[in-house]
Design a protein around this motif. Structure first.
Motif, PDB file in Angstrom:
ATOM      1  N   TYR A  32       0.828  -1.196   0.000  1.00  0.00           N
ATOM      2  CA  TYR A  32       0.000   0.000   0.000  1.00  0.00           C
ATOM      3  C   TYR A  32       0.865   1.250   0.000  1.00  0.00           C
ATOM      4  CZ  TYR A  32      -4.272  -2.601   1.321  1.00  0.00           C
ATOM      5  OH  TYR A  32      -5.361  -3.437   1.351  1.00  0.00           O
ATOM      6  N   ALA A  33       0.409   2.275  -0.679  1.00  0.00           N
ATOM      7  CA  ALA A  33       0.973   3.603  -0.478  1.00  0.00           C
ATOM      8  C   ALA A  33       0.547   4.067   0.914  1.00  0.00           C
ATOM      9  CB  ALA A  33       0.464   4.573  -1.529  1.00  0.00           C
ATOM     10  N   MET A  34       1.413   4.831   1.560  1.00  0.00           N
ATOM     11  CA  MET A  34       1.124   5.297   2.915  1.00  0.00           C
ATOM     12  C   MET A  34       1.283   6.802   2.991  1.00  0.00           C
ATOM     13  SD  MET A  34       0.499   2.454   4.560  1.00  0.00           S
ATOM     14  CE  MET A  34       0.652   2.883   6.294  1.00  0.00           C
ATOM     15  N   GLY A  35       0.558   7.391   3.919  1.00  0.00           N
ATOM     16  CA  GLY A  35       0.641   8.834   4.056  1.00  0.00           C
ATOM     17  C   GLY A  35       0.491   9.285   5.495  1.00  0.00           C
ATOM     18  N   TRP A  36       0.919  10.513   5.730  1.00  0.00           N
ATOM     19  CA  TRP A  36       0.706  11.174   7.018  1.00  0.00           C
ATOM     20  C   TRP A  36      -0.109  12.438   6.767  1.00  0.00           C
ATOM     21  CZ3 TRP A  36       1.884   9.291  11.755  1.00  0.00           C
ATOM     22  CH2 TRP A  36       2.823   8.256  11.842  1.00  0.00           C
ATOM     23  N   PHE A  37      -1.083  12.636   7.603  1.00  0.00           N
ATOM     24  CA  PHE A  37      -1.911  13.829   7.577  1.00  0.00           C
ATOM     25  C   PHE A  37      -1.927  14.419   8.984  1.00  0.00           C
ATOM     26  CE2 PHE A  37      -3.995  13.545   3.405  1.00  0.00           C
ATOM     27  CZ  PHE A  37      -3.624  12.261   3.040  1.00  0.00           C
ATOM     28  N   ARG A  38      -2.394  15.649   9.087  1.00  0.00           N
ATOM     29  CA  ARG A  38      -2.509  16.234  10.416  1.00  0.00           C
ATOM     30  C   ARG A  38      -3.734  17.128  10.480  1.00  0.00           C
ATOM     31  NH1 ARG A  38       2.652  20.502  10.417  1.00  0.00           N
ATOM     32  NH2 ARG A  38       1.615  22.183   9.252  1.00  0.00           N
ATOM     33  N   GLN A  39      -4.201  17.330  11.700  1.00  0.00           N
ATOM     34  CA  GLN A  39      -5.344  18.212  11.903  1.00  0.00           C
ATOM     35  C   GLN A  39      -5.125  19.005  13.183  1.00  0.00           C
ATOM     36  OE1 GLN A  39      -9.212  16.300  11.978  1.00  0.00           O
ATOM     37  NE2 GLN A  39     -10.200  18.223  11.386  1.00  0.00           N
ATOM     38  N   ALA A  40      -5.086  20.306  13.030  1.00  0.00           N
ATOM     39  CA  ALA A  40      -4.946  21.206  14.166  1.00  0.00           C
ATOM     40  C   ALA A  40      -6.335  21.630  14.643  1.00  0.00           C
ATOM     41  CB  ALA A  40      -4.128  22.427  13.763  1.00  0.00           C
TER      42      ALA A  40
END
Length: 125
Positions: A32-40
């Motif tokens: 799988y492709a993987m990612g990082w996201f964020r939420q403030a």
């Protein structure tokens, strides 16, 4: 049961470093492709970084280029986000995600099938 578990968040002073880890299980996440996201707080979730299944291709949001590095260890089925030169504006909950439909990687959060529970990163100024 497919599961992504983030760790490594915490409180750090501005200019400091943290390394986030995302341990994957229950699926062939090495493909799988993987990612990082964020939420403030009070803001929408935003893309941070992504990596192809092989690790040969990566993508970064402009605001982290030169400071953050995404990597993966498919033998351990773990994805990392090395964060250096942290700023107060990096404070957010960071989420790991996996995409089964991406050839290389994707910055579109709608293309990710699985998400972790998130880990809090707080940068004090």
């Amino acid at each position: 049961q497919a599961q992504l578990v983030e760790s490594g968040g915490g409180l750090v002073q501005a200019g400091g470093s943290l390394r986030l880890s995302c341990a994957a299980s229950g699926r062939s996440f090495s493909a799988y492709a993987m990612g990082w996201f964020r939420q403030a707080p009070g803001k929408e979730r935003e893309f941070v970084a992504a990596i192809s299944w092989s690790g040969s291709k990566t993508s970064y949001a402009d605001f982290v280029k030169g400071r953050f590095t995404i990597s993966r260890d498919n033998a351990k089925i773990t994805v990392y986000l090395q964060m250096n030169s942290l700023k107060s504006e990096d404070t957010a909950v960071y989420y790991c995600a996996a995409s089964s439909g991406s050839i290389d990687y994707t910055v579109d959060d709608h293309q990710y099938d699985f998400w972790g529970q998130g880990t809090q990163v707080t940068v004090s100024s």
